[in-house]
Design an enzyme around this catalytic site. Structure first.
Site, PDB file in Angstrom:
ATOM      1  N   THR A 162      -0.034  -6.969  -2.839  1.00 48.80           N
ATOM      2  CA  THR A 162      -0.248  -5.693  -2.167  1.00 48.80           C
ATOM      3  C   THR A 162      -0.833  -4.708  -3.160  1.00 48.80           C
ATOM      4  O   THR A 162      -0.390  -4.635  -4.302  1.00 48.80           O
ATOM      5  CB  THR A 162       1.058  -5.133  -1.581  1.00 48.80           C
TER       6      THR A 162
ATOM      7  N   LYS B 178      -4.462   5.071   4.488  1.00 39.91           N
ATOM      8  CA  LYS B 178      -4.443   3.846   5.289  1.00 39.91           C
ATOM      9  C   LYS B 178      -5.679   3.831   6.182  1.00 39.91           C
ATOM     10  O   LYS B 178      -5.807   4.608   7.117  1.00 39.91           O
ATOM     11  CB  LYS B 178      -3.183   3.752   6.132  1.00 39.91           C
TER      12      LYS B 178
ATOM     13  N   TRP C 226      -4.455  -0.414   2.793  1.00 38.82           N
ATOM     14  CA  TRP C 226      -4.132   0.703   1.918  1.00 38.82           C
ATOM     15  C   TRP C 226      -5.240   0.963   0.914  1.00 38.82           C
ATOM     16  O   TRP C 226      -5.850   0.040   0.379  1.00 38.82           O
ATOM     17  CB  TRP C 226      -2.847   0.412   1.143  1.00 38.82           C
TER      18      TRP C 226
END
Length: 546
Positions: A183, A440, A445
């Protein structure tokens, strides 16, 4: 001890669908239709792939990466790699070369399976992936004559050709790793979330429940959520467990192609970010008689909150329920769900009230605990008014990052989500803000701080501030505000070109504004809340909205 202690391993789920429904189709979109194979063929090819990987030196715990669109071969990789005890590491094909290089080397991937049409993106890393021993190239129709400058490359079909269709899956500890996803949702380097068999097994069963996604063997899934993004919300695992018919769009992600697949293949459920469904809505409104979603009953929407008007439109126009889910890469990913009727009392609600409920992040999935805390880690009331830091814990929630300690991301056994939220008296989670200034866009992201730091490295820049600005299609887009140093020349085009050296195209600022000052907080930090409010008060519009 009165019960058998059978390890919760993914092979017990993944072979099931092919055993019970061997003739059900798995379809992969092509330029002029779709190629089809059965669940049994898919299962057999997964076993062949496991043999090929094992023969190539892949052992339990080794990372095998995929750099692929959604398709049958990606599904085979999910099945083979996880069940053989290795780790399926899904690489995001939208990332910049800088992030990809870091992620591949941090994960120490040994083999990468790549779709032929995205080979050029991987070739940019030639000579920069020392751990990678082999590249396996999956060629869909139109790309059979692929060539590459990458060493030790082999065609996927040649790689698995002649291998046995039965692999003896190992009996390993249920807490062994089976999946890895990175992430980039916070500042700094991307962080790896390592999924275990136990966590993924429980998540897979939980999301199939009637009050969650309500999935069954009679469903046909159109898998739009990228398989490189947080396990495609867990849907490929569930579909193989149940023996669902599966339809994958591969690189054909435009609304027209998606709408035709829903129509032609009697899709009953699909999943995607709001921008996907806004695009489909616009297409149907412009061509009301062209598409017939006669089998479609529900859409799962996540990544960012869909507007209530979109939820209402799909129900009013098509009789299709939009199911909202909230989660993170760190939560495997599904953590909450919001259905049209989530409680008995909702049976008496009007459509507008139901749509408003569906627009909330939702109720916790059984097995998870969610709480809100103040700055001193005291729990706050569930009154729909108090808001605080949203924390979560449960059997499929990340407890640490892969080879990257981040103690500030966890508290006393809870994951700190980075979201600020309220919880109403019915238990619904309502996301109100982000504790970090992330952007976002289209369900992905973008780190405002990483952009700021990179822009600030330019000789002509005195200070840089990047904030999110609302966008009707992408939810949010980044805008850069810059204070130039005195007596220097700098253009927006130069700033964007500088950002292109590090960031992917979709991460670049949509606009660059030169300002005399940037508001600061009492502690001297940039006050982004004030910046966003000033842009709104001034009636600012992004370039494509002017």
């Amino acid at each position: 001890m009165t019960m058998q202690q059978t390890p919760l391993l993914m092979h017990r789920l993944m072979d099931r669908g092919a055993m019970l429904q061997p003739d059900v189709e798995v379809m992969t979109a092509t330029a002029d239709g779709a190629r089809s194979q059965t669940m049994l063929e898919t299962r057999n090819r997964a076993h062949q792939l496991a043999h090929a990987l094992n023969d190539a030196g892949i052992e339990i715990g080794d990372r095998v990466a995929t750099f692929m669109w959604n398709g049958a071969r990606h599904l085979e990789a999910y099945h083979a790699v996880a069940c053989m005890g290795a780790v399926i590491h899904t690489l995001n094909i939208r990332l910049s070369p800088v992030d990809l290089e870091y992620i591949i080397n941090h994960a120490q991937d040994k083999i990468i399976i790549v779709d032929a049409d995205v080979l050029p993106a991987l070739e940019k890393l030639a000579g920069k992936m020392p751990s990678v021993e082999k590249i396996v190239v999956a060629a869909e129709p139109g790309f059979e004559n692929w060539e590459t400058s990458l060493p030790n490359a082999i065609d996927y079909e040649d790689f698995i050709k002649g291998k046995p269709t039965k692999y003896q899956w190992p009996e390993i500890d249920e807490n062994s790793a089976m999946g890895l996803c990175y992430t980039s949702g916070t500042t700094g380097k991307p962080k790896g979330v390592m999924y275990t068999h136990r966590a993924n097994y429980l998540h897979t069963i939980a999301i199939a429940m009637t009050d969650v996604m309500g999935l069954s063997a009679t469903d046909t899934l159109l898998g739009i959520v990228p398989m490189f993004h947080a396990n495609a919300w867990g849907l490929p695992w569930v579909a193989c467990m149940l023996g669902m018919k599966q339809v994958y769009p591969h690189r054909f992600m435009v609304p027209d192609h998606l709408a035709r697949m829903i129509t032609d293949y009697d899709v009953t459920i699909s999943a995607g970010v709001p921008t996907i469904w806004q695009g489909v809505k616009g297409l149907i409104e412009a061509n009301p008689d062209k598409y017939k979603f006669s089998a479609l009953t529900r859409l799962t929407c996540g990544g960012s909150a869909p507007p209530p008007s979109l939820i209402e439109w799909f129900w009013d126009a098509l009789g299709v329920e939009m199911v909202q889910g909230w989660g993170m890469t760190e939560t495997s990913p599904l953590a909450t769900i919001s259905r049209r009727t989530s409680k008995r009392k909702h049976l008496e609600m009007g459509d507008a009230d139901r749509a408003a409920n569906q627009a909330k992040a939702g109720l916790p999935i059984p097995g998870l605990e969610i709480e809100i805390f103040d700055d001193e880690w005291n729990t706050l009331p569930h009154d729909g008014k108090a808001f605080g830091e949203l924390l979560i814990r449960g059997p499929w929630i990340c407890s640490e990052y892969f080879n990257n300690p981040q103690p500030d991301k966890f508290h006393d056994g809870w994951l700190i989500t980075g979201d600020v939220a309220k919880i109403d008296p019915e238990g619904y989670i309502i996301i109100t803000d982000r504790s970090k200034d992330l952007i976002k866009s289209g369900g992905e992201w973008i780190s405002s701080v990483d952009l700021e730091n990179h822009i600030a490295g330019m000789a002509a820049v005195g200070q840089a501030c990047v904030v999110a600005h609302p966008h009707p299609r992408w939810d949010e887009r980044p805008v850069a505000l810059i204070i130039k140093k005195a007596d220097v020349e700098l253009t927006p085009e130069q700033v964007i070109a500088h950002c292109e050296s590090k960031f992917a195209k979709w991460q670049l600022p949509d606009d660059v504004l030169f300002v005399d000052s940037i508001p600061l907080t009492a502690t001297g930090k940039m006050d982004k809340k004030v910046v966003r409010a000033q842009l709104e008060a001034d009636g600012y519009k992004l370039p494509d909205q002017r």
